[in-house]
Write a protein that holds these residues in place. Structure first.
Motif, mmCIF file in Angstrom:
data_model
loop_
_atom_site.group_PDB
_atom_site.id
_atom_site.type_symbol
_atom_site.label_atom_id
_atom_site.label_comp_id
_atom_site.label_asym_id
_atom_site.label_seq_id
_atom_site.Cartn_x
_atom_site.Cartn_y
_atom_site.Cartn_z
ATOM 1 N N PHE A 47 0.795 -1.231 0.000
ATOM 2 C CA PHE A 47 0.000 0.000 0.000
ATOM 3 C C PHE A 47 0.830 1.283 0.000
ATOM 4 C CE2 PHE A 47 -2.594 -3.222 2.210
ATOM 5 C CZ PHE A 47 -3.721 -3.222 1.395
ATOM 6 N N GLY A 48 2.142 1.200 0.028
ATOM 7 C CA GLY A 48 2.964 2.398 0.155
ATOM 8 C C GLY A 48 3.004 3.248 -1.105
ATOM 9 N N ARG A 49 3.434 4.481 -0.914
ATOM 10 C CA ARG A 49 3.614 5.385 -2.047
ATOM 11 C C ARG A 49 4.811 4.944 -2.895
ATOM 12 N NH1 ARG A 49 4.575 10.520 1.396
ATOM 13 N NH2 ARG A 49 5.258 8.844 2.814
ATOM 14 N N ASP A 50 4.858 5.429 -4.111
ATOM 15 C CA ASP A 50 5.936 5.078 -5.030
ATOM 16 C C ASP A 50 7.202 5.816 -4.614
ATOM 17 O OD1 ASP A 50 7.419 4.106 -7.086
ATOM 18 O OD2 ASP A 50 6.550 5.399 -8.625
ATOM 19 N N ALA A 51 7.975 5.189 -3.763
ATOM 20 C CA ALA A 51 9.213 5.776 -3.245
ATOM 21 C C ALA A 51 10.017 4.641 -2.615
ATOM 22 C CB ALA A 51 8.911 6.867 -2.225
ATOM 23 N N VAL A 52 11.218 4.954 -2.204
ATOM 24 C CA VAL A 52 12.043 3.981 -1.485
ATOM 25 C C VAL A 52 11.823 4.181 0.007
ATOM 26 C CG1 VAL A 52 14.369 3.127 -1.055
ATOM 27 C CG2 VAL A 52 13.753 3.972 -3.329
ATOM 28 N N HIS A 53 11.287 3.171 0.666
ATOM 29 C CA HIS A 53 10.977 3.241 2.091
ATOM 30 C C HIS A 53 12.037 2.449 2.859
ATOM 31 C CE1 HIS A 53 6.700 4.634 1.425
ATOM 32 N NE2 HIS A 53 7.003 4.128 0.229
ATOM 33 N N LEU A 54 12.670 3.082 3.822
ATOM 34 C CA LEU A 54 13.675 2.392 4.634
ATOM 35 C C LEU A 54 13.710 2.991 6.028
ATOM 36 C CD1 LEU A 54 16.012 4.737 4.387
ATOM 37 C CD2 LEU A 54 16.637 3.492 2.328
ATOM 38 N N GLY A 55 14.306 2.248 6.956
ATOM 39 C CA GLY A 55 14.389 2.704 8.340
ATOM 40 C C GLY A 55 13.598 1.802 9.279
ATOM 41 N N ALA A 56 13.936 1.871 10.573
ATOM 42 C CA ALA A 56 13.332 1.001 11.591
ATOM 43 C C ALA A 56 12.202 1.669 12.360
ATOM 44 C CB ALA A 56 14.414 0.549 12.569
ATOM 45 N N SER A 57 11.719 2.814 11.886
ATOM 46 C CA SER A 57 10.669 3.500 12.642
ATOM 47 C C SER A 57 9.355 2.717 12.653
ATOM 48 C CB SER A 57 10.438 4.902 12.066
ATOM 49 O OG SER A 57 10.125 4.842 10.685
ATOM 50 N N GLY A 58 9.108 1.925 11.618
ATOM 51 C CA GLY A 58 7.909 1.098 11.631
ATOM 52 C C GLY A 58 7.951 0.068 12.748
ATOM 53 N N VAL A 59 9.141 -0.488 12.985
ATOM 54 C CA VAL A 59 9.298 -1.457 14.074
ATOM 55 C C VAL A 59 9.101 -0.782 15.425
ATOM 56 C CG1 VAL A 59 10.903 -3.058 15.187
ATOM 57 C CG2 VAL A 59 10.847 -2.893 12.700
ATOM 58 N N SER A 60 9.694 0.389 15.613
ATOM 59 C CA SER A 60 9.552 1.082 16.895
ATOM 60 C C SER A 60 8.095 1.471 17.154
ATOM 61 C CB SER A 60 10.443 2.324 16.932
ATOM 62 O OG SER A 60 10.080 3.264 15.930
ATOM 63 N N HIS A 61 7.368 1.859 16.128
ATOM 64 C CA HIS A 61 5.947 2.157 16.315
ATOM 65 C C HIS A 61 5.177 0.897 16.698
ATOM 66 C CE1 HIS A 61 6.789 6.073 14.566
ATOM 67 N NE2 HIS A 61 5.532 6.433 14.777
ATOM 68 N N GLY A 62 5.535 -0.224 16.087
ATOM 69 C CA GLY A 62 4.880 -1.474 16.457
ATOM 70 C C GLY A 62 5.117 -1.830 17.907
ATOM 71 N N LEU A 63 6.338 -1.644 18.396
ATOM 72 C CA LEU A 63 6.644 -1.936 19.795
ATOM 73 C C LEU A 63 5.862 -1.020 20.732
ATOM 74 C CD1 LEU A 63 10.519 -2.469 19.662
ATOM 75 C CD2 LEU A 63 8.690 -4.152 19.389
ATOM 76 N N PHE A 64 5.771 0.252 20.361
ATOM 77 C CA PHE A 64 5.025 1.193 21.207
ATOM 78 C C PHE A 64 3.555 0.788 21.310
ATOM 79 C CE2 PHE A 64 2.151 4.816 21.425
ATOM 80 C CZ PHE A 64 2.530 5.395 22.630
ATOM 81 N N PHE A 65 2.937 0.506 20.196
ATOM 82 C CA PHE A 65 1.510 0.169 20.226
ATOM 83 C C PHE A 65 1.272 -1.179 20.898
ATOM 84 C CE2 PHE A 65 1.093 3.730 17.463
ATOM 85 C CZ PHE A 65 -0.238 4.132 17.565
ATOM 86 N N PHE A 66 2.216 -2.091 20.786
ATOM 87 C CA PHE A 66 2.083 -3.348 21.523
ATOM 88 C C PHE A 66 2.108 -3.093 23.021
ATOM 89 C CE2 PHE A 66 4.229 -6.717 23.895
ATOM 90 C CZ PHE A 66 3.335 -7.758 23.690
ATOM 91 N N LEU A 67 3.092 -2.333 23.492
ATOM 92 C CA LEU A 67 3.201 -2.040 24.914
ATOM 93 C C LEU A 67 1.966 -1.317 25.433
ATOM 94 C CD1 LEU A 67 6.931 -0.868 25.019
ATOM 95 C CD2 LEU A 67 6.018 -3.018 25.912
ATOM 96 N N PHE A 68 1.399 -0.460 24.610
ATOM 97 C CA PHE A 68 0.221 0.303 25.028
ATOM 98 C C PHE A 68 -1.005 -0.605 25.174
ATOM 99 C CE2 PHE A 68 -3.523 2.923 24.288
ATOM 100 C CZ PHE A 68 -3.290 3.996 25.136
ATOM 101 N N PHE A 69 -1.291 -1.383 24.152
ATOM 102 C CA PHE A 69 -2.515 -2.173 24.171
ATOM 103 C C PHE A 69 -2.399 -3.423 25.039
ATOM 104 C CE2 PHE A 69 -3.587 0.482 20.584
ATOM 105 C CZ PHE A 69 -4.965 0.620 20.702
ATOM 106 N N VAL A 70 -1.220 -4.012 25.133
ATOM 107 C CA VAL A 70 -1.103 -5.198 25.972
ATOM 108 C C VAL A 70 -1.285 -4.829 27.440
ATOM 109 C CG1 VAL A 70 1.398 -5.177 26.461
ATOM 110 C CG2 VAL A 70 0.197 -7.349 26.153
ATOM 111 N N ALA A 71 -0.910 -3.616 27.826
ATOM 112 C CA ALA A 71 -1.135 -3.171 29.199
ATOM 113 C C ALA A 71 -2.625 -3.008 29.478
ATOM 114 C CB ALA A 71 -0.394 -1.864 29.459
ATOM 115 N N ILE A 72 -3.381 -2.558 28.493
ATOM 116 C CA ILE A 72 -4.830 -2.429 28.661
ATOM 117 C C ILE A 72 -5.465 -3.791 28.859
ATOM 118 C CG2 ILE A 72 -6.967 -1.734 27.502
ATOM 119 C CD1 ILE A 72 -5.387 0.485 26.139
ATOM 120 N N PHE A 73 -4.989 -4.797 28.132
ATOM 121 C CA PHE A 73 -5.558 -6.131 28.243
ATOM 122 C C PHE A 73 -5.134 -6.834 29.537
ATOM 123 C CE2 PHE A 73 -5.342 -6.138 23.355
ATOM 124 C CZ PHE A 73 -6.579 -5.508 23.274
ATOM 125 N N ARG A 74 -3.865 -6.694 29.930
ATOM 126 C CA ARG A 74 -3.338 -7.428 31.078
ATOM 127 C C ARG A 74 -3.655 -6.743 32.409
ATOM 128 N NH1 ARG A 74 1.006 -11.015 30.171
ATOM 129 N NH2 ARG A 74 2.031 -10.252 32.054
#
Length: 232
Positions: free
Chosen positions: A106-133
């Motif tokens: 689904f990305g735009r026509d460009a070269v996408h690189l970097g680990a910010s997608g991973v860091s965002h995933g970790l943040f949202f995991f920590l946020f929502f797993v705390a709500i569940f647990r």
């Protein structure tokens, strides 16, 4: 904090430091040897660049780009390793792949690189797993993550054309899905109970006097005293 918990924290930080150090080694090698690291990025819907799904988080456009991702990866990565030892690898892979696949489709026509997608995933995991647990450790880790990087909630939306919000969004989606799937996988920490919280513990001064009832004789005398005082 006991010795075992301190060792766990130090080990979690060490693992995160080693992982981030690898990113700095890759970036430095690219600069020193003039390597085409951009070839490892994701180009959406280009079949010849499918490998970017796996390699894009390992490379960055510049030292500044890598520097901006370093502290979030260290803090959020340490929180994941320390708080969720049984699900941490699954969560990391889910955030990594969700970000890469989502950008490739689904990305735009460009070269996408970097680990910010991973860091965002970790943040949202920590946020929502705390709500569940809703245990103390999960909530504490979530509060640290939100206090430091709560702005990630807004960076999943398009703001700067030079920033791949798509990787942020799909990485966050991977983190939410991971929290839904694996929030029960790690056991909750045991609650420390104090002696005054246990049932059946009597006060050392009062003892069980509060449980004793008046004898019939004492009851009669008390009633007589009440009547006597009432006449006067």
């Amino acid at each position: 904090m006991n010795v075992m918990q301190s060792y766990s924290v130090s080990r979690a930080i060490t693992i995160s430091v080693c992982m981030v150090a690898l990113l700095w080694v890759i970036q430095s090698a690219g600069v020193l040897f003039d390597l085409p690291l951009g070839r490892l990025g994701i180009v959406p819907l280009e079949t010849g660049r499918w490998y970017g799904i796996f390699s894009a988080p390992l490379v960055h456009g510049s030292y500044e780009h890598l520097f901006n991702n370093t502290m979030p990866l260290l803090v959020l990565g340490s929180a994941l390793v320390y708080g969720y030892p049984k699900s941490r690898i699954r969560v990391l892979l889910a955030c990594w792949l969700a970000s890469g696949i989502g950008v490739w489709v689904f990305g735009r026509d460009a070269v996408h690189l970097g680990a910010s997608g991973v860091s965002h995933g970790l943040f949202f995991f920590l946020f929502f797993v705390a709500i569940f647990r809703r245990d103390g450790r999960s909530v504490g880790l979530m509060m640290i993550a939100f206090f430091l990087y709560g702005g990630m909630v807004m960076s999943i939306f398009p703001r700067d054309p030079a920033i791949s919000f798509e990787s942020h969004f799909f990485g966050a989606l991977g983190g939410v899905v991971s929290a839904i799937l694996w929030w029960r996988r790690d056991p909750k920490p045991m609650l420390k109970r104090y002696s005054w919280e246990t049932d059946g513990g009597d006060d050392p001064l009062i003892g069980d006097l509060w449980q004793q009832k008046l004898s019939p004789q004492n009851s009669t005398d008390a009633e007589g005293d009440n009547r006597h005082h009432g006449k006067s």
